[in-house]
Design a protein around this motif. Structure first.
Motif, PDB file in Angstrom:
ATOM      1  N   ARG A  86      -9.262   7.979  16.855  1.00 16.85           N
ATOM      2  CA  ARG A  86      -7.619   8.061  16.795  1.00 16.85           C
ATOM      3  C   ARG A  86      -7.287   7.429  15.211  1.00 16.85           C
ATOM      4  NH1 ARG A  86      -5.863   4.695  21.056  1.00 16.85           N
ATOM      5  NH2 ARG A  86      -6.285   2.779  19.660  1.00 16.85           N
ATOM      6  N   HIS A  87      -6.462   7.816  14.525  1.00 19.63           N
ATOM      7  CA  HIS A  87      -5.940   7.746  13.377  1.00 19.63           C
ATOM      8  C   HIS A  87      -4.476   7.425  13.486  1.00 19.63           C
ATOM      9  CE1 HIS A  87      -4.951   7.003   9.131  1.00 19.63           C
ATOM     10  NE2 HIS A  87      -3.966   8.097   9.159  1.00 19.63           N
ATOM     11  N   ARG A  88      -3.931   6.304  12.998  1.00 17.23           N
ATOM     12  CA  ARG A  88      -2.463   6.068  12.988  1.00 17.23           C
ATOM     13  C   ARG A  88      -2.037   5.599  11.543  1.00 17.23           C
ATOM     14  NH1 ARG A  88      -1.473   0.755  13.386  1.00 17.23           N
ATOM     15  NH2 ARG A  88      -2.875  -0.462  14.242  1.00 17.23           N
ATOM     16  N   PRO A  89      -0.921   5.819  11.110  1.00 19.42           N
ATOM     17  CA  PRO A  89      -0.160   5.479  10.070  1.00 19.42           C
ATOM     18  C   PRO A  89      -0.324   3.655   9.994  1.00 19.42           C
ATOM     19  CG  PRO A  89       1.130   6.562  11.011  1.00 19.42           C
ATOM     20  CD  PRO A  89       0.305   6.590  12.011  1.00 19.42           C
ATOM     21  N   LEU A  90      -0.302   3.247   8.621  1.00 20.42           N
ATOM     22  CA  LEU A  90      -0.155   1.819   8.502  1.00 20.42           C
ATOM     23  C   LEU A  90       1.281   1.641   8.882  1.00 20.42           C
ATOM     24  CD1 LEU A  90      -1.547  -0.920   7.404  1.00 20.42           C
ATOM     25  CD2 LEU A  90      -0.573  -0.324   5.204  1.00 20.42           C
ATOM     26  N   ASP A 134       2.497  -5.610  16.962  1.00 17.45           N
ATOM     27  CA  ASP A 134       3.386  -4.888  17.156  1.00 17.45           C
ATOM     28  C   ASP A 134       3.587  -4.000  15.540  1.00 17.45           C
ATOM     29  OD1 ASP A 134       4.126  -5.400  19.543  1.00 17.45           O
ATOM     30  OD2 ASP A 134       5.627  -6.629  18.805  1.00 17.45           O
ATOM     31  N   ILE A 135       2.933  -4.662  14.516  1.00 18.91           N
ATOM     32  CA  ILE A 135       2.948  -4.244  13.104  1.00 18.91           C
ATOM     33  C   ILE A 135       1.710  -4.431  12.320  1.00 18.91           C
ATOM     34  CG2 ILE A 135       5.486  -3.877  12.598  1.00 18.91           C
ATOM     35  CD1 ILE A 135       5.414  -6.622  11.198  1.00 18.91           C
ATOM     36  N   ASP A 136       1.206  -3.863  11.419  1.00 21.00           N
ATOM     37  CA  ASP A 136      -0.050  -4.099  10.720  1.00 21.00           C
ATOM     38  C   ASP A 136       0.222  -4.944   9.255  1.00 21.00           C
ATOM     39  OD1 ASP A 136      -1.704  -2.309  12.521  1.00 21.00           O
ATOM     40  OD2 ASP A 136      -0.402  -0.568  11.461  1.00 21.00           O
ATOM     41  N   ALA A 137       1.342  -4.732   8.629  1.00 20.96           N
ATOM     42  CA  ALA A 137       1.598  -5.683   7.430  1.00 20.96           C
ATOM     43  C   ALA A 137       2.935  -5.659   7.525  1.00 20.96           C
ATOM     44  CB  ALA A 137       0.932  -4.906   6.464  1.00 20.96           C
ATOM     45  N   ALA A 138       3.300  -6.345   6.523  1.00 22.43           N
ATOM     46  CA  ALA A 138       4.904  -6.791   6.100  1.00 22.43           C
ATOM     47  C   ALA A 138       4.928  -7.072   4.629  1.00 22.43           C
ATOM     48  CB  ALA A 138       5.444  -7.776   6.946  1.00 22.43           C
ATOM     49  N   PHE A 139       6.304  -6.827   4.112  1.00 27.64           N
ATOM     50  CA  PHE A 139       6.528  -7.065   2.576  1.00 27.64           C
ATOM     51  C   PHE A 139       7.766  -7.858   2.528  1.00 27.64           C
ATOM     52  CE2 PHE A 139       8.613  -5.238  -1.230  1.00 27.64           C
ATOM     53  CZ  PHE A 139       7.380  -5.766  -2.124  1.00 27.64           C
ATOM     54  N   GLY A 273      -5.845   1.280   6.234  1.00 27.86           N
ATOM     55  CA  GLY A 273      -4.826   1.660   5.228  1.00 27.86           C
ATOM     56  C   GLY A 273      -4.569   0.645   4.264  1.00 27.86           C
ATOM     57  N   LEU A 274      -4.674  -0.769   4.869  1.00 25.37           N
ATOM     58  CA  LEU A 274      -4.075  -1.822   3.841  1.00 25.37           C
ATOM     59  C   LEU A 274      -4.767  -1.750   2.515  1.00 25.37           C
ATOM     60  CD1 LEU A 274      -2.395  -4.394   3.931  1.00 25.37           C
ATOM     61  CD2 LEU A 274      -4.150  -5.609   4.933  1.00 25.37           C
ATOM     62  N   ASP A 275      -6.131  -1.364   2.666  1.00 27.97           N
ATOM     63  CA  ASP A 275      -6.840  -1.275   1.321  1.00 27.97           C
ATOM     64  C   ASP A 275      -6.184  -0.386   0.237  1.00 27.97           C
ATOM     65  OD1 ASP A 275      -8.835  -3.195   2.152  1.00 27.97           O
ATOM     66  OD2 ASP A 275     -10.124  -1.483   2.830  1.00 27.97           O
ATOM     67  N   GLY A 276      -5.679   0.746   0.893  1.00 31.24           N
ATOM     68  CA  GLY A 276      -5.032   1.697   0.036  1.00 31.24           C
ATOM     69  C   GLY A 276      -3.595   1.084  -0.432  1.00 31.24           C
ATOM     70  N   LEU A 277      -2.836   0.423   0.277  1.00 28.61           N
ATOM     71  CA  LEU A 277      -1.640  -0.034  -0.094  1.00 28.61           C
ATOM     72  C   LEU A 277      -1.781  -1.365  -1.073  1.00 28.61           C
ATOM     73  CD1 LEU A 277       1.315  -0.590   0.281  1.00 28.61           C
ATOM     74  CD2 LEU A 277       1.093  -1.968   2.376  1.00 28.61           C
ATOM     75  N   ALA A 279      -4.487  -1.692  -3.048  1.00 28.96           N
ATOM     76  CA  ALA A 279      -4.922  -1.192  -4.471  1.00 28.96           C
ATOM     77  C   ALA A 279      -3.876  -0.280  -5.112  1.00 28.96           C
ATOM     78  CB  ALA A 279      -5.716  -0.113  -4.084  1.00 28.96           C
ATOM     79  N   ALA A 280      -2.840   0.174  -4.429  1.00 24.96           N
ATOM     80  CA  ALA A 280      -1.865   0.943  -4.920  1.00 24.96           C
ATOM     81  C   ALA A 280      -0.670  -0.223  -5.636  1.00 24.96           C
ATOM     82  CB  ALA A 280      -0.899   1.724  -4.169  1.00 24.96           C
ATOM     83  N   CYS A 281      -0.501  -1.387  -4.801  1.00 28.19           N
ATOM     84  CA  CYS A 281       0.359  -2.283  -5.499  1.00 28.19           C
ATOM     85  C   CYS A 281      -0.428  -3.074  -6.818  1.00 28.19           C
ATOM     86  CB  CYS A 281       0.458  -3.448  -4.364  1.00 28.19           C
ATOM     87  SG  CYS A 281       1.723  -2.938  -3.138  1.00 28.19           S
ATOM     88  N   ALA A 282      -1.542  -3.193  -6.477  1.00 27.73           N
ATOM     89  CA  ALA A 282      -2.352  -3.730  -7.765  1.00 27.73           C
ATOM     90  C   ALA A 282      -2.446  -3.009  -9.128  1.00 27.73           C
ATOM     91  CB  ALA A 282      -3.808  -3.948  -7.421  1.00 27.73           C
ATOM     92  N   GLU A 283      -2.395  -1.501  -8.829  1.00 19.31           N
ATOM     93  CA  GLU A 283      -2.372  -0.558 -10.004  1.00 19.31           C
ATOM     94  C   GLU A 283      -0.998  -0.724 -10.627  1.00 19.31           C
ATOM     95  OE1 GLU A 283      -2.671   4.186 -10.459  1.00 19.31           O
ATOM     96  OE2 GLU A 283      -3.372   3.243  -8.587  1.00 19.31           O
ATOM     97  N   GLU A 284       0.139  -0.454  -9.696  1.00 19.92           N
ATOM     98  CA  GLU A 284       1.311  -0.708 -10.282  1.00 19.92           C
ATOM     99  C   GLU A 284       1.927  -2.047 -11.133  1.00 19.92           C
ATOM    100  OE1 GLU A 284       4.700   1.048 -11.560  1.00 19.92           O
ATOM    101  OE2 GLU A 284       3.196   2.209 -10.433  1.00 19.92           O
ATOM    102  N   ALA A 285       1.408  -2.998 -10.539  1.00 17.49           N
ATOM    103  CA  ALA A 285       1.618  -4.438 -11.009  1.00 17.49           C
ATOM    104  C   ALA A 285       0.762  -4.507 -12.463  1.00 17.49           C
ATOM    105  CB  ALA A 285       0.795  -5.508 -10.216  1.00 17.49           C
TER     106      ALA A 285
END
Length: 315
Positions: A86-90, A134-139, A273-277, A279-285
């Protein structure tokens, strides 16, 4: 000794709620069924996990058991997901809506993989959602005290401007030092003791006058600033502002306040999926210089420890 995952889940939820009735409701159980699961677990372990009577509280054994119990549930859930493919979104929640956290996530979302975004009310409600799974991550902005079961990573440091009425005595200044605002009235969209950044700014720079209203959105908030020439507040410099006659935004210099945005997730229970998020934040930073900080020229309530400090020119 083989643990029953359903019993462990009942214990963890009751430990988080410290109320058997509420915990049972979140698991779609009767209170009696939840109590029986916890009693069987205590019987298996040979120790009491809760003190009952006049309320519910963890025993010392219960406090020791809680963190590894959470890890056990995370591992069990991951094992089920792997077995059934099973795959679900982050699932990412945000808070701090007046400062528009979605702006930052929008800049990385396409590179971060499959995301589902929600809206948390504040840090405590997001913390509860994370701990309950209920959620996987927060910002949003993270500030102490932070629950020991959570991990956070700094993503962005954003310069903050003063927003004030065009009739304010300092409105014509090209830039202001924060201490020049000490005789002005700080306007906050809610109780100041619940708005940590504004509260600490006022304490640090000697802002004695403080007033609060109800958070009815950015436009209403800024209309309240414009209405009184004594008022000011703080807003990240890049937040799109509504076109309001009589509103001025003035950069803060000398010590420029920085609003810190962080990712937050459960310790030891990271969605793939947290690794992808991150990594994307670090790249944009790196590309957008999100993490530049000079303690001689910048102010943060909690100075960062996990990135380089460099003097920089923002404007």
């Amino acid at each position: 000794m083989d643990l029953d995952v359903a019993q462990v889940r009942a214990f963890v939820r009751a430990a988080e709620e410290l109320h058997f009735g509420r915990a049972a409701g979140t698991l779609a159980l009767t209170q009696q069924a939840l109590s029986k699961r916890i009693a069987r677990l205590e019987s298996l372990l040979g120790v009491a996990l809760f003190r009952r009577g006049g309320g519910v509280d963890l025993t010392e054994a219960g406090r020791r058991f809680l963190a590894p119990a959470r890890r056990t549930l995370a591992a069990a859930d991951a094992a089920v997901a792997a077995a059934v493919g099973r795959h679900r979104p982050l699932r990412v929640d945000v808070w701090g809506h007046l400062y528009a956290p979605m702006r930052t996530l929008a800049q990385v979302a396409e590179r971060a993989g499959d995301l589902v975004l929600g809206h948390g009310r504040d840090l405590p409600s997001v913390t509860d959602a994370l701990l309950h799974g209920d959620i996987d991550a927060a910002f949003g902005r993270v500030h102490p005290p932070l629950h020991t079961g959570l991990t956070h990573r700094l993503v962005r440091l954003e310069p903050v401007d003063a927003v004030l009425s065009a009739d304010h005595p300092l409105a014509a200044a090209p830039a202001l030092r924060p201490d020049q605002l000490r005789d002005s009235l700080l306007w906050a969209p809610g109780k100041l003791d619940q708005l940590d950044f504004l509260h600490q700014f006022a304490d640090r720079f000697g802002i004695r006058g403080r007033a609060t209203g109800v958070n009815l959105g950015l436009t209403h908030f800024l209309e309240e600033v414009v209405r009184d020439p004594r008022r000011f507040s703080l807003l990240p410099a890049d937040v799109p502002r509504p076109e309001l006659p009589g509103l001025r935004a003035v950069p803060l210099v000398g010590l420029t306040p920085l609003y810190a945005w962080s990712l937050l997730w459960r310790t030891g229970d990271a969605h793939p999926g947290l690794d992808g998020l991150t990594a994307a934040c670090a790249e944009e930073a790196g590309r957008s210089r999100w993490l530049e900080y000079d303690p001689a020229h910048d102010w943060l309530p909690e100075p960062p420890t996990n990135h380089a400090r460099r003097r920089h020119e923002r404007r």
